[in-house]
Design an enzyme around this catalytic site. Structure first.
Site, mmCIF file in Angstrom:
data_model
loop_
_atom_site.group_PDB
_atom_site.id
_atom_site.type_symbol
_atom_site.label_atom_id
_atom_site.label_comp_id
_atom_site.label_asym_id
_atom_site.label_seq_id
_atom_site.Cartn_x
_atom_site.Cartn_y
_atom_site.Cartn_z
ATOM 1 N N SER A 278 39.002 19.056 62.112
ATOM 2 C CA SER A 278 40.439 19.290 61.469
ATOM 3 C C SER A 278 40.871 17.827 60.731
ATOM 4 C CB SER A 278 41.248 19.402 62.759
ATOM 5 O OG SER A 278 42.549 19.173 62.302
ATOM 6 N N ARG A 317 33.382 66.079 36.261
ATOM 7 C CA ARG A 317 33.319 64.730 35.886
ATOM 8 C C ARG A 317 34.812 64.086 35.920
ATOM 9 N NH1 ARG A 317 29.495 63.536 32.113
ATOM 10 N NH2 ARG A 317 29.918 61.409 32.279
#
Length: 448
Positions: A278, A317
């Site tokens: 940390s 398509r």
């Protein structure tokens, strides 16, 4: 300039791998387009569909180094798709207008889909390699801790003892199933596409199916039974597999995070100096890899859902659903590669504290063995009555902070049937591990 976490020079080594990024790179994708156009020319020249001279000329120029990528970008932005840009460049490289036979009878989606399948093939090999390595690391842990007691937890509460080997073997069983799924998936997904404008191959009067078969054979893919331009279950299934793999990796990361809690301290991610520290609390050792796994697989699951959305395509398509795949499929593979890399590092270097595991089992003064006591007393006083009696004694143990053994041994009805030594045996975690060891062995046997 990189805007995504996958291409970030800072984060890319955390959330993905260079090998997977290469698979989905512009260069590799475009190389696949060129490879397919080359294979198509070879097959059609062989079949006499295009002149042999044209086929030879096309093949001579079908190399990725011949494609101007900057120009291709401009062509793609103007046209909307990259395939025509590739075809144009190849055509212009050929002499005497022989390049006009490039892409003969094909449509943009044929080349794009087949290229995607070739990329998927490469990507699946990377995924399977990482799964295999994770399986080996899990097997090693399962063997080493086959009978190492650890508390099982239900609803985040202590339940009964299991073994750490059993816990890991459960994950291993899922990893092995994912490898089976991946192998089965290939038969359905590694299929080429060459079907023309609306999927009927009307653009080739003679030799259409022979061209399709030859092209797929040239590329090492299976021939489709029918066009799959707007039938996208194969791509969606690929995404679903990645989502399932991610779910298992997420389960691993979740348990590691919980077991790394200060108050638990049963396992730890591999230690490297400064890893997980940390900026303000020097004592911390955060589960960094598990955090990355959790984040990556959460996005992969959403991408799997997006690929199912892409199945809802219009007519022969589509107008938009197809492009969903362009966005999410590469990212899903890249993120799962990162999650696999982090998971492999975790299981290969996992630190296991067996003493802490035993300490946590014993922290309740025997309460976690209440089921064992209930089952032990059942033959003498009845299972249901034993349950209620042990329940009351557990509440008393908690209220008085008295070890359960003392209350059991002092109870007149209990001591009439079993002595203190028998109660101690019932309260020994090592005597209540069930079939944990056998189940570990059964999973390991599947590893081969």
């Amino acid at each position: 300039m990189a805007a995504s976490i996958i291409d970030s020079s800072i984060f890319q080594g955390i959330f993905t791998t260079d090998a997977m990024r290469q698979v989905w790179s512009d260069e590799n994708r475009t190389a696949k387009y060129v490879e397919i156009e080359r294979a198509l020319a070879v097959v059609q020249g062989r079949l006499g569909i295009i002149p042999k001279e044209a086929a030879d000329e096309i093949v001579r120029h079908c190399r990725i180094e011949n494609i101007d990528m900057a120009r291709l970008r401009q062509q793609t932005e103007r046209i909307g798709y990259p395939i025509l840009g590739v075809v144009t460049q190849l055509n212009q490289l050929c002499r005497d207008k022989l390049g006009e036979f490039v892409h003969w009878g094909a449509t943009t989606q044929d080349i794009t889909d087949t290229a995607t399948v070739l990329q998927i093939r490469e990507a699946l090999e990377l995924v399977d390699g990482e799964l295999a390595a994770i399986a080996q690391a899990c097997a090693k842990l399962a063997k080493e801790h086959r009978l190492t007691p650890v508390i099982g937890r239900s609803n985040l509460q202590q339940a009964i003892p299991v073994t750490f080997g059993y816990k890991i073997a459960g994950l291993l069983s899922a990893v092995l199933r994912h490898r089976e799924r991946l192998a089965q998936l290939k038969e359905r997904v590694l299929v080429g596409e060459f079907a023309g404008a609306a999927g009927t191959l009307a653009s080739i009067e003679k030799g259409a199916m022979e061209t399709q078969a030859g092209l797929c054979a040239e590329l090492g893919l299976q021939q489709p039974v029918i066009a799959w331009h707007t039938i996208r279950d194969n791509i969606a299934e690929t995404g679903a597999l990645l989502g399932l793999i991610g779910g298992t990796l997420g389960k691993l990361s979740m348990d590691v995070k919980l077991m790394m809690q200060t108050e638990v301290g049963e396992v730890f991610e591999p230690y490297h100096h400064g890893r997980g520290s940390s900026s303000t609390m020097p004592q911390k050792r955060n589960p960094i890899a598990s955090c990355y796994i959790h984040a990556a697989i959460s996005v992969v699951r959403q991408h799997a859902a997006a690929l199912m959305d892409a199945m809802v395509a219009d007519h022969e398509r589509s107008t938009g659903p197809w492009e969903i795949e362009w966005i999410v499929l590469p990212e899903a593979f890249c993120l799962i590669a990162g999650a696999l890399k982090q998971s492999r590092a975790v299981v290969e270097g996992l630190e296991v504290d067996a003493a802490a595991m035993l300490r946590n089992i014993e922290m309740t003064g025997g309460l976690v063995m209440s089921e064992a006591v209930m089952m032990g007393l059942g033959p003498y006083i009845g299972r249901e009555y034993a349950h209620d009696l042990v329940y009351d004694l557990c509440r008393e143990s908690l209220a008085k902070k008295t070890p359960l053994l003392e209350l059991l041994a002092a109870h007149p009805e209990i001591k009439r049937h079993v002595d203190r030594a028998a109660l101690q045996r019932m309260l020994d975690p090592a005597n209540y591990l069930g079939q944990s060891g056998l189940m570990v062995d059964r999973v390991l046997a599947r590893l081969g």
